[in-house]
Design a protein around this motif. Structure first.
Motif, mmCIF file in Angstrom:
data_model
loop_
_atom_site.group_PDB
_atom_site.id
_atom_site.type_symbol
_atom_site.label_atom_id
_atom_site.label_comp_id
_atom_site.label_asym_id
_atom_site.label_seq_id
_atom_site.Cartn_x
_atom_site.Cartn_y
_atom_site.Cartn_z
ATOM 1 N N LEU A 353 40.042 47.951 35.682
ATOM 2 C CA LEU A 353 39.048 47.359 34.886
ATOM 3 C C LEU A 353 39.493 47.269 33.366
ATOM 4 C CD1 LEU A 353 35.571 48.628 35.547
ATOM 5 C CD2 LEU A 353 36.932 46.609 36.124
ATOM 6 N N ASP A 357 39.633 43.985 31.390
ATOM 7 C CA ASP A 357 39.241 43.687 30.253
ATOM 8 C C ASP A 357 40.172 42.908 29.122
ATOM 9 O OD1 ASP A 357 36.711 44.637 30.327
ATOM 10 O OD2 ASP A 357 37.171 46.595 30.386
ATOM 11 N N LYS A 772 33.539 40.903 37.650
ATOM 12 C CA LYS A 772 34.770 41.729 37.053
ATOM 13 C C LYS A 772 35.363 42.688 38.227
ATOM 14 C CE LYS A 772 34.757 42.316 32.611
ATOM 15 N NZ LYS A 772 33.975 43.155 31.480
ATOM 16 N N GLN A 773 34.055 43.317 39.037
ATOM 17 C CA GLN A 773 34.445 44.122 40.280
ATOM 18 C C GLN A 773 35.095 43.213 41.254
ATOM 19 O OE1 GLN A 773 31.841 44.514 38.594
ATOM 20 N NE2 GLN A 773 31.947 46.749 37.982
ATOM 21 N N ALA A 776 38.561 42.538 40.064
ATOM 22 C CA ALA A 776 39.426 43.851 40.362
ATOM 23 C C ALA A 776 39.746 43.772 41.828
ATOM 24 C CB ALA A 776 38.571 45.062 39.817
ATOM 25 N N VAL A 936 30.297 49.670 41.006
ATOM 26 C CA VAL A 936 31.737 50.234 40.638
ATOM 27 C C VAL A 936 32.200 51.410 41.633
ATOM 28 C CG1 VAL A 936 32.887 51.812 38.878
ATOM 29 C CG2 VAL A 936 31.435 49.923 38.253
ATOM 30 N N PRO A 943 35.988 53.175 35.756
ATOM 31 C CA PRO A 943 35.811 52.363 34.592
ATOM 32 C C PRO A 943 36.446 52.788 33.529
ATOM 33 C CG PRO A 943 34.143 52.943 35.705
ATOM 34 C CD PRO A 943 34.783 53.731 36.264
ATOM 35 N N ASN A 947 33.778 49.406 29.299
ATOM 36 C CA ASN A 947 32.457 49.361 29.830
ATOM 37 C C ASN A 947 31.346 50.189 29.474
ATOM 38 O OD1 ASN A 947 33.276 46.763 30.535
ATOM 39 N ND2 ASN A 947 33.489 47.338 32.677
#
Lengths: 956, 162
Positions: A353, A357, A772-773, A776, A936, A943, A947
């Motif tokens: 993560l 970012d 985002k996940q 990832a 998550v 994380p 976040n």
């Protein structure tokens, strides 16, 4: 020291500076500077200007030049000023010439004499000033003029002189390694200097020397380690401390050197483990300089032979960097991660993560660094996501330099890892479309070859599918208004070869398109040539297939234009086209066979098919052929031409310098042979022993002196006698090979691993998790990902992907379960030395891990992570922020260092503010964050602090 | 290796330039223009590093002055940031709480100090005290030279200083 107004400056000069400062526009500034130049031109050439005035004029010249104007009219006066007797004036003269002149300037030859004189001065300050000039001005040609004196100065009683002499010698080494190759032993000697400054300076040349030839310096490992140990233990004078760190700059240099020496060398590395571990422990990670040393430690650890304990410390440091709020530290963390994943690829997963970012950060610098990291960790499982991201970024930027770089990286990754032909072609299309003029032409040729050859599969239908899809995409792309030339060449070629191959498009449609291209890009001859040849191919295939060919009217007019073209190439192609169209089907088929671009054309060099004809002619009484070389009395044209050529090349200027006078050559020989005894760390007078060596082992000394006196024969085949090669530094070869082996072993297993992993299609996750996940997961994709998906593979058509979607929840559970195992032991929890090696091992039992899912470990660990980051927070930039001054800026009280004195305070403030931010950000929307948290955990990621709202529920 | 050092004010005015690699006058102007466009527009929270033509430029802002150093790709950016700070500290010690105006009017002094700190694009002296001592020695010699221009007294003064 009250500095206002400075020393000995006239009102005139102060006024100049002031008026420049107050200038409102560049034009106004230029006007002021130009009138200043006029004044200076006049004044400076007046006779009998007092020295002090002259000195000020020179400083004004420096000022003018600093503002970007040409002050070359005054260079000669600056040179003259260096001749002056007083240091006051001399120093200014030297400053001016070092700022004005590059090392290739004609005036340098006039300064050499002065420098020689000043180097002999008994005032060490004069010598220092001269040495500064030496570093900047002395070029390859003038090195011999000052070299002997520089070597003498290495033993000067003043440390400042020794230090500068070392740096001068280093500069010579950079400019012309051969000129000082016999002096490198001096660097070793100076490593033992009493003065830490001199020792520190010596590390610069040693670093370069070791970079070029590691193996000759392995014996110094122990010395470097012991120096580093002493530095870290604060044995150096207090004056070398910097922000409570003992001589950090020296530590960094030493760590760099150790990284080189320990690379792939287990034995050498073992000597370093203790001291590097010590530094890891002692480093103060709350100061910028502490982090600089930490970063260097990580670099060192990832370069030397791996040690689990140190790797763990390095991973800890990296996670601290990545979780920091400072962009600088994140940047360093990403860079360090890129270094460490070469050795332990699994550590990247802990930081997914944080990496994402950084990738999405508005800061371009950070983004680019992250792309660099992704580039390093690309494998077949994540190539699609990474390359897509890269291309998106590539399209968004204007910086051509970086665009070229990222385009070539995309191409490289696509060629290496492409999951399917179709994807490859689409990717290449995008790269060409947006950066076509920046990529290497070879890339285009590769693409053409790939389309022609396919992927070497036996399946012909796949290849033809590939081609049809390429043709289709190109016809679509041709609608774009402006395309790069290279890309158009590819398009024309493919359309010519395969445009009509699958029968979907008619010849007239394709030829029409080709004519459009040739017309639209009428000033690009290469594209036109490609287009004509493509036209010829299409018509040829038509004729061969027995169809009637009727040329389009625009094609006719195009041909007419080309037949009269100024370009002979275009003309020839047009005539060829005309000729081919006039032939019958059989002839055309043998000239232009369809889909034969990959077939090798065998050239019969002996022209054996003419034998019968020759036989016949000779029987009829023709003269037999005599080879050119056997002919005599005939005008030998080619010979003639050769002679001409030879003469032309022997005329002209000779650029090489005249041979040096005898004396210097002699001076060089003894040190040159001295080089053979270099392995002795401190070479004392060894003449007797050396002569002994020359007699018994002649090859050694001849080798050492060969650079000066003889032809270099290493690696060259002997012309006479038995066929042998001179061995060229065989020892170094063998060891370096060992080095490589050490690394490739790791790499090899790595790639093997990734190969066995099945292709994982990221798009399938789209529907089930937020952006985002998903990213990832697709970037860092878990180890043994879903064999099912390989079945649908990359060429999955739409219906099959629907099928997969219905399976998605189940498979994502599996994914999550497999990934929780590293999460259970995040390194920052176990900061206190407990080894986390287990966490890096790939999990074998998915069910066991599934149990882990139920435990709330993730929550706890991440909460701890988060609060610890807030505490650690450190913000070096804050200083700058707090010392904002009004735009006027020309105030004495705009104290540059005002932030410096209370920096600890601001640090604290920075820390608390971030805490506040964290707290304030965890206000409403609990449900949302809970959902996110669940996701998550499903994805099995830790994380980062980036976040914070993921953990609102825990902290609120 | 450090390729060059630039001091630029927030308005884009050049305060000091020192080139350790060869750049022609034309290139220099271009470099300064490009970099001031790149650096002065960056926000305060971003990295202190910029990528530029395959090199890295490390910059740090002190009040209204930007200190920039251009380095190779494999150099340690944080270290360079500290070298900049080191330079500022030395300047501060020399001028006594330095401000931009000191550097504007005494840019040659700033050059002399930089020459004692960096040489050939490398940090030559990590000790603040040593740098200060050397610069002071030169200055005091300059003072004496100023007072007594006769070369004989000058030699004596020099000898006393050694």
């Amino acid at each position: 020291m009250g500095s206002q107004g400075g020393f000995y400056q006239s009102k005139e000069f102060l006024d100049l500076v002031k008026s420049i400062g107050e200038a409102r526009s560049k034009a106004e500034e230029d006007r002021i500077v130009l009138s200043e130049i006029e004044t200076l031109k006049r004044r400076i050439s007046e006779p009998d200007t007092p020295k002090r005035k002259m000195k000020e004029y020179i400083i004004r010249l420096v000022y003018v030049e600093m503002l970007g104007h040409d002050a070359s009219f005054g260079y000669i006066h600056a040179v003259k000023m260096t001749h002056d007797d007083t240091l006051l004036v001399k120093r200014t003269g030297y400053l001016a010439v070092t700022l004005f002149l590059n090392e290739d300037h004609d005036l340098i030859i006039l300064i050499v004499n002065t420098i020689q004189k000043d180097l002999k001065s008994d005032n060490y300050l004069v010598v220092c000033v001269a040495l500064n000039a030496v570093c900047k001005l002395i070029n390859e040609e003038t090195i011999p003029a000052v070299l002997p004196q520089i070597v003498e100065l290495l033993a000067h009683p003043k440390e400042a002189v020794r230090k500068k002499a070392i740096m001068a010698l280093y500069r010579f080494y950079q400019k012309s390694p051969s000129s000082v190759s016999h002096l490198v032993s001096n660097f070793r000697k100076r490593l033992c200097d009493n003065d830490p400054g001199v020792m520190g300076a010596t590390l610069c040349p040693l670093f370069d020397l070791i970079t070029n030839d590691v193996n000759s310096y392995k014996d110094l490992v122990i010395s470097f380690v012991s120096i580093l140990k002493q530095v870290a233990e604060r044995r150096l004078p207090k004056a070398y401390d910097y922000h409570q760190m003992p001589a950090p700059f020296i530590q960094i240099k030493l760590l760099k050197i150790l990284a080189l020496l320990g690379s792939g060398d287990k034995q050498a590395s073992e000597n370093m483990y203790t001291v590097v571990g010590d530094i890891f422990r002692k480093c103060d990670s709350s100061s910028n300089i502490g982090n600089a040393v930490l970063y260097e430690c990580i670099c060192c650890v990832s370069s030397i032979y791996p040690n689990p304990k140190l790797l763990e410390s390095a991973a800890d440091a990296i996670s601290r960097f990545l979780k920091s709020d400072s962009h600088n530290l994140k940047y360093m963390g990403i860079d360090a991660l890129g270094r460490l994943i070469k050795i332990s690829p699994e550590i990247a997963e802990q930081h997914q993560l944080a990496v994402i970012d950084c990738l999405e950060d508005p800061d371009d610098t950070l983004k680019r660094k992250t792309f660099e990291l992704l580039y390093k960790m690309t494998k077949s499982t994540n190539v699609e996501v990474i390359v897509d991201r890269m291309i998106d970024y590539m399209i968004s930027i204007n910086d051509n330099h970086y665009k070229t770089e990222i385009a070539s990286r995309c191409v490289e990754l696509a060629e290496q890892f492409a999951p399917s032909n179709q994807w490859f072609i689409q990717t290449m299309n995008k790269v060409f479309e947006h950066a076509g003029d920046l990529v290497n032409i070879k890339v285009a040729h590769n693409l053409m070859r790939l389309i022609a050859e396919g992927f070497g599969e036996d399946d012909n239908t796949a290849d033809s599918q590939l081609r049809s899809s390429a043709v289709e995409s190109y016809l679509y792309i041709l609608g774009e208004p402006k395309l790069p030339s290279v890309f158009l060449q590819v398009i024309c070629w493919v359309l010519g070869e395969y445009g009509t191959a699958d029968g979907k498009y008619s010849a007239s449609y394709i030829t029409g398109k080709l004519c459009d291209v040739a017309e639209a890009y009428s000033n690009d001859e290469t594209v036109k040539a490609y287009a004509v040849t493509a036209l010829m191919k299409i018509y040829a295939f038509e004729i061969a297939a027995g169809r009637m060919v009727d040329m389009l009217p625009e094609c006719h007019s195009l041909m007419e234009e080309f037949l009269a073209s100024h370009s002979t190439d275009l003309q020839q192609r047009a005539y060829e086209l005309q000729a081919v169209i006039g032939l019958d089907a059989h002839a055309v088929e043998s000239i232009m066979p369809s889909d034969a671009s990959c077939e090798d054309i065998e050239v019969d060099k002996a022209l054996s098919f003419l034998n019968g004809y020759i036989q016949e002619s000779i029987e009829k009484g023709a003269q037999p052929y005599i080879p050119e070389s056997e002919r005599s009395g005939m005008l030998n044209i080619s010979n003639f031409r050769n002679q001409d050529h030879h003469e032309a090349s022997s005329h002209g200027l000779r650029f090489e310098a005249y041979e040096l006078p005898k004396q210097t050559v002699q001076a060089r020989i003894p040190p040159a042979s001295l080089a053979s005894t270099e392995l002795v760390p401190v070479p004392e007078p060894v003449y007797p022993r050396e002569s002994y060596q020359t007699t018994t082992v002649p090859s050694v000394s001849s080798d050492a002196a060969s650079t000066e006196l003889k032809l270099r024969l290493d690696g060259v085949q002997k012309k006479w006698g038995r066929q042998t090669h001179f061995p060229s530094t065989s020892t170094s070869n063998s060891t370096s090979q060992k080095t490589v082996n050490g690394i490739t072993q790791v790499d090899g297993s790595n790639t093997a691993n990734s190969r066995t992993r099945e292709t994982y299609d990221s798009r399938k996750q789209v529907e089930i998790s937020p952006e985002k996940q998903k990213l990832a997961a697709s970037l860092f994709g878990g180890p043994s990902k879903t064999e099912k998906k390989s079945a649908t593979g990359h060429k999955s058509s739409k219906p099959s992907s629907h099928m997969v979607k219905s399976h998605a929840p189940k498979s994502s559970m599996e994914v999550a379960s497999e990934k929780t195992s590293p999460v259970q032991q995040p390194p920052d929890l176990l900061d206190f030395g407990e080894p986390t090696v287990k966490s890096t091992a790939p999990s074998l039992d998915p069910f066991k891990d599934l149990e882990g899912l139920l435990e709330p470990t993730t929550q706890v660990s991440s909460a701890v992570n988060h609060s610890s980051t807030a505490a650690v927070t450190k913000s070096p930039d804050i200083m700058g922020l707090y010392t904002e001054t009004p735009a006027g800026a020309h105030h004495k009280d705009s104290d540059i260092l005002s932030g410096l004195s209370n920096s600890p305070m601001t640090n604290m403030v920075g820390g608390t503010t971030t805490m506040q931010v964290a707290q304030s950000s965890k206000s409403p929307n609990l449900k949302d964050s809970l959902e996110k948290d669940a996701l998550v955990r499903q994805m099995g990621v830790t994380p980062s602090s980036q976040n914070p709202n993921l953990f609102k529920d825990l902290l609120g | 290796m450090i390729h060059f050092v630039l001091l630029i004010s927030r308005q884009g005015k050049v305060r000091l330039t020192k080139w350790y690699s060869a750049y022609s006058q034309k290139e220099r102007t271009k470099v300064i223009r490009e970099l001031s466009g790149l650096i002065l527009t960056r926000g305060p929270k971003l990295c202190n590093f910029v990528e530029w033509r395959g090199l890295r430029v490390v910059y740090k802002r002190y009040a209204s002055l930007y200190f920039c150093m251009c380095i190779d790709e494999d150099d340690n950016e944080l270290e360079i940031l500290e070298i900049i700070h080191h330079y500022v500290e030395v300047l501060d010690r020399y001028f006594g709480s330095v401000c931009e105006l000191d550097l504007i009017y005494n840019f040659h002094k700033a050059y002399f100090i930089l020459d004692e700190l960096l040489i050939a694009g490398e940090l030559q002296e990590p000790s603040k005290r040593t740098v200060a001592r050397l610069v002071a020695a030169q200055d005091s010699l300059v003072e004496t030279a100023k007072e007594q221009t006769s070369s004989i007294t000058n030699i004596i003064a020099q000898a006393a200083n050694v």
